[in-house]
Scaffold this motif. Sequence first.
Motif, PDB file in Angstrom:
ATOM      1  N   TRP A  74      30.492  40.926  36.647  1.00  0.00           N
ATOM      2  CA  TRP A  74      31.030  39.589  36.430  1.00  0.00           C
ATOM      3  C   TRP A  74      29.942  38.528  36.553  1.00  0.00           C
ATOM      4  N   THR A 107      38.062  43.177  33.079  1.00  0.00           N
ATOM      5  CA  THR A 107      38.733  41.997  33.616  1.00  0.00           C
ATOM      6  C   THR A 107      39.886  42.366  34.548  1.00  0.00           C
ATOM      7  N   TRP A 109      41.501  42.870  37.799  1.00  0.00           N
ATOM      8  CA  TRP A 109      41.202  42.354  39.143  1.00  0.00           C
ATOM      9  C   TRP A 109      41.854  43.153  40.264  1.00  0.00           C
ATOM     10  N   SER A 162      35.589  33.468  38.260  1.00  0.00           N
ATOM     11  CA  SER A 162      35.669  34.383  37.122  1.00  0.00           C
ATOM     12  C   SER A 162      36.888  34.132  36.244  1.00  0.00           C
ATOM     13  N   PHE A 163      38.019  33.729  36.859  1.00  0.00           N
ATOM     14  CA  PHE A 163      39.272  33.550  36.113  1.00  0.00           C
ATOM     15  C   PHE A 163      39.814  32.117  36.175  1.00  0.00           C
ATOM     16  N   PHE A 480      37.516  34.552  32.401  1.00  0.00           N
ATOM     17  CA  PHE A 480      38.054  35.780  31.835  1.00  0.00           C
ATOM     18  C   PHE A 480      39.543  35.635  31.499  1.00  0.00           C
ATOM     19  N   TYR A 483      44.048  40.485  32.504  1.00  0.00           N
ATOM     20  CA  TYR A 483      44.123  41.828  31.931  1.00  0.00           C
ATOM     21  C   TYR A 483      45.537  42.116  31.426  1.00  0.00           C
TER      22      TYR A 483
END
Length: 500
Positions: A74, A107, A109, A162-163, A480, A483
């Motif tokens: 990441w 992606t 988590w 990241s998200f 990201f 998912y």
Amino acid sequence: MQKFKTRYLKIICVLFIATAACSCGKYLELKPQDGIIREDFWKTKEQLQAAVDGCYASLLGGSDRPIPEYMFLWGELRADLLTPSTGVTSEETDIMNVNILATNSLTNWRAIYRTINYCNTVIDFGPGVLKVDQTLTQQSLDASLAEVKALRALLYFYLVRSFRDVPLVVKSTSSDDQLQQLTKTSGAEVLQQIIKDLSEAETAAPLTYNSNADDKGRITRYTVYAIQADVYLWMEKYPEALAACNKIINSQKFGLVSGNTGWFTNVFVNGNSSEGIFEIQFDRTKLNSFYPMFRTRPRFIASSIITDPDNGIYMADVLDPTKKDIRGDGAAARFGDGLIWKYIGVDDNTMRVAEESFAHWIVYRYADILLMKAEALALTGKGPEALDLVNTIRQRAKALTQTARVVDPTDAEAVCDYILEERAREFAYEGKRWYDVLRHAKRNNYKRQDILTEMVSRTVSGSLQQSAIAKFKDANSHYFPIYTYELQTDKNLVQNPFYK
């Protein structure tokens, strides 16, 4: 050290029993073979400590990737220090080319939330031990809770960067019938919870465990300060970041390992050096996943930004080849073939064997604190002090004069650009590059969007370059997607805007 590591690795099975952490499955109905179930747990201070140790052990992975592998991927795939090699996967290539889909398993988590759930379980059930074990003190309980709150904060910080918007879960889930359909929480709210956790942890986290391995492998009050500094920089709260850095610096508990002899060996091969603040501990009984990633069938090698002697970030002295930045060839990478060296080298010439792939994953070290402080200083009108810290880092590293900049100390943006360059040299392949670039780019409402577009223009393959640049102009693309599996199993989750 070995005693700590053995406990650290073996205790994960105990934590699973203690939490019965769920993810939909009938196996939860089974009683463990040794007879321990939740009703029989949380009775002694030893069980409490086992549960805390299990939170750390879960970082090392089980049937899935170790969390440091996610931290690496990441933090590096979307940046500019990697080039795909023979073993690269299509999912990794897609991320490198800014072609990310919600079906990309990188992606996912779930491993992060598993450890967060372990932390939540200790926070929920740990206080009950105080009522049944008279030998457990309030101070000891508070210290244990501080450890897991800080660890939870660290993991949420990775998720936010990241998200951005993610489910905020602060209560444990112990059985399938407790599963909830969760909505996303805004990144700003998650950051406030992170700050709250860290503020509570700061007052109770131990200053020392009277063991070097524990002081580096477990969260101390100095780890809390390091996370605080990082979070405050991300939130553009520079005086607070500065204060957190100074708490570490003023303690005089840490220092830069000398660049004259043994820097690479002490910091990266042996680990737990005087420079280390928090390191995720691997050893012979639990290897990291970096040897197969970088050596067996390399998925990545160093980009030309690292290895180019004329235009790379380390450069070379053509008049005296013996002069070199100690962080470059034989440290970050081996320039001759581009192998990423930080996790597979023993020294600048010798490679580890597969059975010795137990380099620690360094989350924070003292050099990071100095450069975070430099950034906070630059952005609070103290450019000369910031440049002094950059020069301290460069002198230790024997950085070449070719990479030095003449910077106007009153020009905060120019000073920050220099710091960003120096962070690339200092922390290559330590999972920080993408987050560093994004932090600098998004500052002041994306005043420095150019940092991202320039990076894409030199890293993404030609046919996809213009598409990648166009995508990066949308700030939502910097995070990201959720998912696909998570969307299918939780109908309250809404896909991140860019990927709808």
